[in-house]
Write a protein that holds these residues in place. Structure first.
Motif, short mmCIF file in Angstrom:
data_model
loop_
_atom_site.label_atom_id
_atom_site.label_comp_id
_atom_site.label_asym_id
_atom_site.label_seq_id
_atom_site.Cartn_x
_atom_site.Cartn_y
_atom_site.Cartn_z
N GLY A 51 0.81 -1.22 0.00
CA GLY A 51 0.00 0.00 0.00
C GLY A 51 0.84 1.26 0.00
N SER A 52 1.95 1.23 0.74
CA SER A 52 2.84 2.38 0.79
C SER A 52 3.49 2.64 -0.57
CB SER A 52 3.93 2.16 1.85
OG SER A 52 3.35 2.04 3.13
N VAL A 53 3.87 1.56 -1.25
CA VAL A 53 4.48 1.71 -2.57
C VAL A 53 3.47 2.26 -3.56
CG1 VAL A 53 5.49 0.45 -4.51
CG2 VAL A 53 6.21 -0.09 -2.17
N VAL A 54 2.22 1.78 -3.49
CA VAL A 54 1.16 2.30 -4.38
C VAL A 54 0.93 3.78 -4.10
CG1 VAL A 54 -1.29 2.17 -4.94
CG2 VAL A 54 0.04 0.07 -4.68
N ALA A 55 0.85 4.16 -2.82
CA ALA A 55 0.66 5.56 -2.45
C ALA A 55 1.81 6.42 -2.95
CB ALA A 55 0.51 5.69 -0.93
N LEU A 56 3.04 5.91 -2.82
CA LEU A 56 4.21 6.65 -3.28
C LEU A 56 4.17 6.83 -4.80
CD1 LEU A 56 6.95 7.96 -2.76
CD2 LEU A 56 7.98 5.68 -2.80
N SER A 57 3.77 5.78 -5.52
CA SER A 57 3.69 5.85 -6.98
C SER A 57 2.65 6.88 -7.42
CB SER A 57 3.33 4.48 -7.56
OG SER A 57 4.31 3.51 -7.20
N ALA A 58 1.50 6.88 -6.74
CA ALA A 58 0.45 7.85 -7.08
C ALA A 58 0.93 9.28 -6.83
CB ALA A 58 -0.81 7.56 -6.26
N THR A 59 1.62 9.48 -5.72
CA THR A 59 2.14 10.80 -5.38
C THR A 59 3.12 11.29 -6.44
OG1 THR A 59 1.93 10.30 -3.03
CG2 THR A 59 3.34 12.14 -3.62
N VAL A 60 4.00 10.40 -6.89
CA VAL A 60 5.00 10.75 -7.90
C VAL A 60 4.33 11.21 -9.19
CG1 VAL A 60 6.74 9.75 -9.44
CG2 VAL A 60 6.89 9.35 -6.98
N VAL A 61 3.33 10.46 -9.65
CA VAL A 61 2.64 10.81 -10.91
C VAL A 61 1.90 12.14 -10.78
CG1 VAL A 61 0.84 10.11 -12.53
CG2 VAL A 61 2.45 8.41 -11.65
N ILE A 62 1.19 12.32 -9.66
CA ILE A 62 0.44 13.56 -9.44
C ILE A 62 1.37 14.76 -9.43
CG2 ILE A 62 -0.91 14.87 -7.75
CD1 ILE A 62 -2.16 12.18 -6.90
N TRP A 63 2.49 14.64 -8.71
CA TRP A 63 3.43 15.77 -8.63
C TRP A 63 4.14 16.01 -9.96
CZ3 TRP A 63 5.79 14.69 -3.13
CH2 TRP A 63 4.96 15.31 -2.17
N ALA A 100 -7.59 24.15 -9.40
CA ALA A 100 -8.35 23.02 -8.86
C ALA A 100 -7.48 21.76 -8.80
CB ALA A 100 -9.59 22.75 -9.71
N TYR A 101 -6.73 21.49 -9.88
CA TYR A 101 -5.83 20.33 -9.87
C TYR A 101 -4.78 20.49 -8.78
CZ TYR A 101 -2.39 16.88 -11.33
OH TYR A 101 -1.52 15.81 -11.35
N SER A 102 -4.21 21.67 -8.69
CA SER A 102 -3.13 21.90 -7.72
C SER A 102 -3.62 21.76 -6.29
CB SER A 102 -2.54 23.30 -7.93
OG SER A 102 -1.98 23.42 -9.22
N VAL A 103 -4.85 22.25 -6.02
CA VAL A 103 -5.39 22.20 -4.66
C VAL A 103 -5.83 20.78 -4.29
CG1 VAL A 103 -7.29 22.94 -3.19
CG2 VAL A 103 -6.07 24.62 -4.58
N LEU A 104 -6.68 20.19 -5.13
CA LEU A 104 -7.31 18.91 -4.77
C LEU A 104 -6.35 17.73 -4.86
CD1 LEU A 104 -10.77 19.38 -6.55
CD2 LEU A 104 -10.22 19.70 -4.12
N LEU A 105 -5.59 17.67 -5.95
CA LEU A 105 -4.72 16.50 -6.15
C LEU A 105 -3.28 16.75 -5.69
CD1 LEU A 105 -5.95 15.23 -9.65
CD2 LEU A 105 -6.60 14.45 -7.37
N ALA A 106 -2.65 17.79 -6.24
CA ALA A 106 -1.23 18.00 -5.94
C ALA A 106 -0.98 18.47 -4.52
CB ALA A 106 -0.63 19.02 -6.93
N THR A 107 -1.98 19.08 -3.88
CA THR A 107 -1.80 19.57 -2.51
C THR A 107 -2.47 18.66 -1.49
OG1 THR A 107 -1.67 21.85 -3.31
CG2 THR A 107 -2.15 21.54 -0.98
N CYS A 108 -3.80 18.62 -1.48
CA CYS A 108 -4.51 17.86 -0.44
C CYS A 108 -4.21 16.36 -0.50
CB CYS A 108 -6.01 18.08 -0.58
SG CYS A 108 -6.53 19.78 -0.23
N LEU A 109 -4.45 15.75 -1.66
CA LEU A 109 -4.27 14.30 -1.77
C LEU A 109 -2.80 13.91 -1.73
CD1 LEU A 109 -5.33 11.46 -2.22
CD2 LEU A 109 -5.35 11.92 -4.69
N ALA A 110 -1.97 14.55 -2.56
CA ALA A 110 -0.58 14.12 -2.68
C ALA A 110 0.21 14.34 -1.39
CB ALA A 110 0.10 14.84 -3.84
N TRP A 111 0.02 15.49 -0.71
CA TRP A 111 0.78 15.72 0.52
C TRP A 111 0.35 14.78 1.63
CZ3 TRP A 111 5.34 17.56 0.98
CH2 TRP A 111 5.80 18.57 0.14
N THR A 112 -0.95 14.41 1.66
CA THR A 112 -1.41 13.43 2.65
C THR A 112 -0.79 12.07 2.38
OG1 THR A 112 -3.51 14.61 2.94
CG2 THR A 112 -3.43 12.32 3.68
N LEU A 113 -0.79 11.67 1.10
CA LEU A 113 -0.16 10.40 0.74
C LEU A 113 1.33 10.42 1.06
CD1 LEU A 113 -1.83 9.63 -2.73
CD2 LEU A 113 -2.28 8.51 -0.55
#
Length: 294
Positions: free
Chosen positions: A9-21, A218-231
């Protein structure tokens, strides 16, 4: 079994964060045509922090701030300084060089984690860092000049600030075990407040509220900020600092490929060679094939 699932799960979360950023740098390049860098960063993180507090209330998660000092240092380092200095470096420096210099963060993080957390790097971590260092050197090509020296220095400092924020986050999770979402919201709020002060003091162009700007925000706030920083903070809590920080080097690699496909910015031969070394470094530091690596 549970430990294996947690690692996966951690690896999946890390992969998602990398793509979003990675995609966020493409978005940011477009959005900054419509707003000043500090105004955009302050707006992005202020809205992001507010939304995270709304989520905390909706989920009935703890609202009380984690220990103030650690949370404040994290917010000032990885939200305000990293983002603010990175954006400022883009004013006088090329986007590609700035991103790659900022993402020298892992080199700082491994040293900070060794000094402050006692996480002594393994041999594979050093090998990965060495390969990644060669890769970054090929991409940056210092023999061709680094452009504006001030921009170069600021970009490097921004990466060091992110590394400091990563290490303080790890320390917070080890010592105080804060709720990840609560910790993310509060450190983001502190960082957004600092960015807001800077935005008020530094003259910038007025924001143009075009559909493109709103979509990018919207992309920066919802995905790159809220979701990605939490992940990101979840991953920092679960995985070794060296693995997390060096894995972040995938962001500039993917950003270059996205810029090639979307913005038609063709990579140079040196960039291709550098990316090959960086990918090799990622494989080395992740310990793929070694079941005990995580």
């Amino acid at each position: 079994m549970n430990e294996a699932k947690a690692s996966t799960g951690s690896v999946v979360a890390l992969s998602a964060t990398v793509v979003i950023w990675a995609f966020s740098w493409i978005v940011m390049k477009v959005v900054l045509r419509y707003a000043g860098p500090f105004d955009f960063s302050a707006l992005r993180y202020s809205i992001g922090a507010v939304l995270l507090f709304v989520v905390l209330v909706a989920l009935r998660r703890p609202l009380a701030p984690p220990p103030i000092v650690g949370t404040l240092v994290t917010g000032l380092a990885q939200t305000a300084a990293f983002q603010g200095l990175g954006q400022f470096a883009l004013i006088s420096g090329g986007a590609g060089h700035v991103v790659l210099l900022a993402y020298a963060m892992p080199f700082w993080a491994v040293l900070f984690a060794w000094a402050f957390l006692g996480e002594r790097p393994l041999r594979r971590h050093w090998i990965g860092l060495a390969l990644a260092a060669v890769g970054l050197t090929c991409v940056i090509a210092p023999w061709n000049g680094l452009g504006n020296p001030l921009s170069t220095g600021i970009a490097l400092v921004s990466g060091a600030c992110w590394a400091l924020g990563t290490v303080t986050s790890k320390h917070m999770f080890q010592r105080h075990r804060p709720d990840p979402l609560t910790f993310t919201a509060w450190q983001m709020a502190f960082g957004a407040a600092a960015l807001g002060v800077v935005a008020l003091l530094v003259p910038q162009r007025s924001i143009e509220w075009s559909p493109t700007f709103i979509a990018g925000l919207a992309y920066s706030v919802l995905l790159a900020t809220c979701l990605a920083w939490t992940l990101w903070l979840l991953v920092v809590r679960k995985l070794p600092t060296a693995v997390v920080s060096v894995s972040s080097l995938a962001v500039p690699v993917i950003s270059v490929l996205m810029a090639w496909a979307i913005l038609h910015e063709t990579p140079t031969p040196g960039e291709w060679l550098g990316m090959a070394f960086i990918v090799a470094g990622l494989f080395a530091v992740s310990g793929m094939g070694n079941k005990k690596s995580l």
